[in-house]
Design a protein around this motif. Sequence first.
Motif, PDB file in Angstrom:
ATOM      1  N   ILE A  84      32.799  -6.655  36.970  1.00  0.00           N
ATOM      2  CA  ILE A  84      32.596  -5.428  36.186  1.00  0.00           C
ATOM      3  C   ILE A  84      33.708  -4.409  36.445  1.00  0.00           C
ATOM      4  O   ILE A  84      33.834  -3.430  35.716  1.00  0.00           O
ATOM      5  CB  ILE A  84      31.219  -4.774  36.448  1.00  0.00           C
ATOM      6  CG1 ILE A  84      31.159  -4.139  37.841  1.00  0.00           C
ATOM      7  CG2 ILE A  84      30.095  -5.764  36.227  1.00  0.00           C
ATOM      8  CD1 ILE A  84      29.890  -3.337  38.087  1.00  0.00           C
ATOM      9  N   PHE A  85      34.535  -4.654  37.469  1.00  0.00           N
ATOM     10  CA  PHE A  85      35.618  -3.729  37.803  1.00  0.00           C
ATOM     11  C   PHE A  85      36.951  -4.261  37.257  1.00  0.00           C
ATOM     12  O   PHE A  85      37.326  -5.397  37.523  1.00  0.00           O
ATOM     13  CB  PHE A  85      35.743  -3.552  39.323  1.00  0.00           C
ATOM     14  CG  PHE A  85      34.479  -3.084  39.986  1.00  0.00           C
ATOM     15  CD1 PHE A  85      34.125  -1.741  39.959  1.00  0.00           C
ATOM     16  CD2 PHE A  85      33.637  -3.987  40.632  1.00  0.00           C
ATOM     17  CE1 PHE A  85      32.952  -1.308  40.561  1.00  0.00           C
ATOM     18  CE2 PHE A  85      32.462  -3.563  41.243  1.00  0.00           C
ATOM     19  CZ  PHE A  85      32.127  -2.218  41.202  1.00  0.00           C
ATOM     20  N   HIS A  96      38.033   0.830  36.011  1.00  0.00           N
ATOM     21  CA  HIS A  96      37.034   0.977  34.953  1.00  0.00           C
ATOM     22  C   HIS A  96      35.839   0.090  35.286  1.00  0.00           C
ATOM     23  O   HIS A  96      35.990  -1.023  35.784  1.00  0.00           O
ATOM     24  CB  HIS A  96      37.609   0.556  33.595  1.00  0.00           C
ATOM     25  CG  HIS A  96      36.584   0.464  32.507  1.00  0.00           C
ATOM     26  ND1 HIS A  96      36.034   1.585  31.916  1.00  0.00           N
ATOM     27  CD2 HIS A  96      35.988  -0.618  31.922  1.00  0.00           C
ATOM     28  CE1 HIS A  96      35.154   1.198  31.001  1.00  0.00           C
ATOM     29  NE2 HIS A  96      35.109  -0.120  30.984  1.00  0.00           N
ATOM     30  N   ILE A  97      34.623   0.613  35.033  1.00  0.00           N
ATOM     31  CA  ILE A  97      33.401  -0.165  35.234  1.00  0.00           C
ATOM     32  C   ILE A  97      32.809  -0.510  33.881  1.00  0.00           C
ATOM     33  O   ILE A  97      32.661   0.360  33.015  1.00  0.00           O
ATOM     34  CB  ILE A  97      32.371   0.633  36.062  1.00  0.00           C
ATOM     35  CG1 ILE A  97      32.908   0.937  37.460  1.00  0.00           C
ATOM     36  CG2 ILE A  97      31.065  -0.155  36.172  1.00  0.00           C
ATOM     37  CD1 ILE A  97      31.949   1.750  38.305  1.00  0.00           C
ATOM     38  N   ASP A  98      32.447  -1.767  33.705  1.00  0.00           N
ATOM     39  CA  ASP A  98      31.769  -2.196  32.484  1.00  0.00           C
ATOM     40  C   ASP A  98      30.297  -1.809  32.590  1.00  0.00           C
ATOM     41  O   ASP A  98      29.485  -2.519  33.192  1.00  0.00           O
ATOM     42  CB  ASP A  98      31.920  -3.706  32.311  1.00  0.00           C
ATOM     43  CG  ASP A  98      31.230  -4.210  31.045  1.00  0.00           C
ATOM     44  OD1 ASP A  98      30.687  -3.389  30.285  1.00  0.00           O
ATOM     45  OD2 ASP A  98      31.241  -5.447  30.841  1.00  0.00           O
ATOM     46  N   GLU A 155      36.121   6.544  36.542  1.00  0.00           N
ATOM     47  CA  GLU A 155      36.126   7.603  35.542  1.00  0.00           C
ATOM     48  C   GLU A 155      34.765   8.286  35.466  1.00  0.00           C
ATOM     49  O   GLU A 155      33.729   7.654  35.698  1.00  0.00           O
ATOM     50  CB  GLU A 155      36.491   7.019  34.173  1.00  0.00           C
ATOM     51  CG  GLU A 155      35.569   5.903  33.698  1.00  0.00           C
ATOM     52  CD  GLU A 155      36.185   5.077  32.587  1.00  0.00           C
ATOM     53  OE1 GLU A 155      36.688   5.671  31.632  1.00  0.00           O
ATOM     54  OE2 GLU A 155      36.166   3.839  32.706  1.00  0.00           O
ATOM     55  N   PRO A 156      34.744   9.582  35.162  1.00  0.00           N
ATOM     56  CA  PRO A 156      33.460  10.264  34.991  1.00  0.00           C
ATOM     57  C   PRO A 156      32.737   9.742  33.758  1.00  0.00           C
ATOM     58  O   PRO A 156      33.342   9.094  32.899  1.00  0.00           O
ATOM     59  CB  PRO A 156      33.867  11.736  34.820  1.00  0.00           C
ATOM     60  CG  PRO A 156      35.259  11.673  34.280  1.00  0.00           C
ATOM     61  CD  PRO A 156      35.891  10.468  34.903  1.00  0.00           C
ATOM     62  N   ILE A 157      31.461  10.034  33.686  1.00  0.00           N
ATOM     63  CA  ILE A 157      30.642   9.606  32.558  1.00  0.00           C
ATOM     64  C   ILE A 157      30.271  10.820  31.718  1.00  0.00           C
ATOM     65  O   ILE A 157      29.807  11.836  32.254  1.00  0.00           O
ATOM     66  CB  ILE A 157      29.377   8.871  33.039  1.00  0.00           C
ATOM     67  CG1 ILE A 157      29.762   7.505  33.617  1.00  0.00           C
ATOM     68  CG2 ILE A 157      28.371   8.697  31.900  1.00  0.00           C
ATOM     69  CD1 ILE A 157      28.607   6.688  34.119  1.00  0.00           C
ATOM     70  N   LEU A 241      34.770  -5.417  49.127  1.00  0.00           N
ATOM     71  CA  LEU A 241      33.511  -6.102  48.894  1.00  0.00           C
ATOM     72  C   LEU A 241      33.259  -7.202  49.929  1.00  0.00           C
ATOM     73  O   LEU A 241      32.124  -7.629  50.120  1.00  0.00           O
ATOM     74  CB  LEU A 241      33.494  -6.700  47.482  1.00  0.00           C
ATOM     75  CG  LEU A 241      33.471  -5.681  46.329  1.00  0.00           C
ATOM     76  CD1 LEU A 241      33.554  -6.393  44.982  1.00  0.00           C
ATOM     77  CD2 LEU A 241      32.221  -4.815  46.398  1.00  0.00           C
ATOM     78  N   LYS A 242      34.303  -7.606  50.627  1.00  0.00           N
ATOM     79  CA  LYS A 242      34.147  -8.607  51.684  1.00  0.00           C
ATOM     80  C   LYS A 242      33.332  -8.058  52.853  1.00  0.00           C
ATOM     81  O   LYS A 242      32.819  -8.826  53.673  1.00  0.00           O
ATOM     82  CB  LYS A 242      35.520  -9.076  52.176  1.00  0.00           C
ATOM     83  CG  LYS A 242      36.327  -9.826  51.136  1.00  0.00           C
ATOM     84  CD  LYS A 242      37.682 -10.232  51.690  1.00  0.00           C
ATOM     85  CE  LYS A 242      38.508 -10.990  50.654  1.00  0.00           C
ATOM     86  NZ  LYS A 242      39.839 -11.385  51.174  1.00  0.00           N
TER      87      LYS A 242
END
Length: 263
Positions: A84-85, A96-98, A155-157, A241-242
Amino acid sequence: MGDYTAPTESTLKNGPLEISLALSGGAVRGSFHLGFVQALQENGVQIKAISGTSAGALVGGALACGLTPKEILALVKSREFKNIFTFNWFRRSLLHIDHEAEVIRKLFPLANLQDTQIPFYACITDIENHEVLYAKEGNGRIHILASCALIPVFEPIEHNNKILGDGGILDLLPTTPLLQYGYPILGINLMPFKTPKTYNFFTLIGRVLQLLFTTTLYQDVKKCTWVIAPNALCDIKMFSLKALQDGYDLGYLEGLKWCKSQL
């Protein structure tokens, strides 16, 4: 803040220990929350309300939707979550996040925060109005992802004519919405500061950034019956993430230790 447990009064009852849970932000260190909650659940501690900032909102929101700590850990360790990144080429953010990815729906299967099994509050910063928001209703996925939007990494939402970002900008350990429930508050702070042997350019920047993100921390700590902030968290990398399993394992051990001291 070091590793300590400081109950202000005896909270043991003739039955299971019932608490509210305040979860701080801390990126990948959020897996510590999962390990700690796993230990709480195994020892019969009942969580009656949750508030969370950033990684704490992600964990708390998923828990409030009924997922187990191990289910959440498996999802955030999955390839599906990693995908998602994407690099955003510095268009308003580094990454960016999906927001529409299926794994987001798996983490938060209840779309409206009002439907959660446990009362839950996502702590969010209203960037333009310099205001902290504690979202308890509405689109849970939007509110939780807004709480995680650490600018400029993410990014902000934009939602309801507001620009929303990481709740930790204004409230790292959101205890305020939990006071109404009357349960003792267990706060977990993922951002302890280990004093360096010497201060240099980089350690000074790190200290200043931490101070900026913890301006309300000491006020929140006073509202807690217990605060967990082991210095060992400083060794868990925030953006790798590891490190998810290491954070979970540390949280589980600290949770067992806390339960042994309280139950």
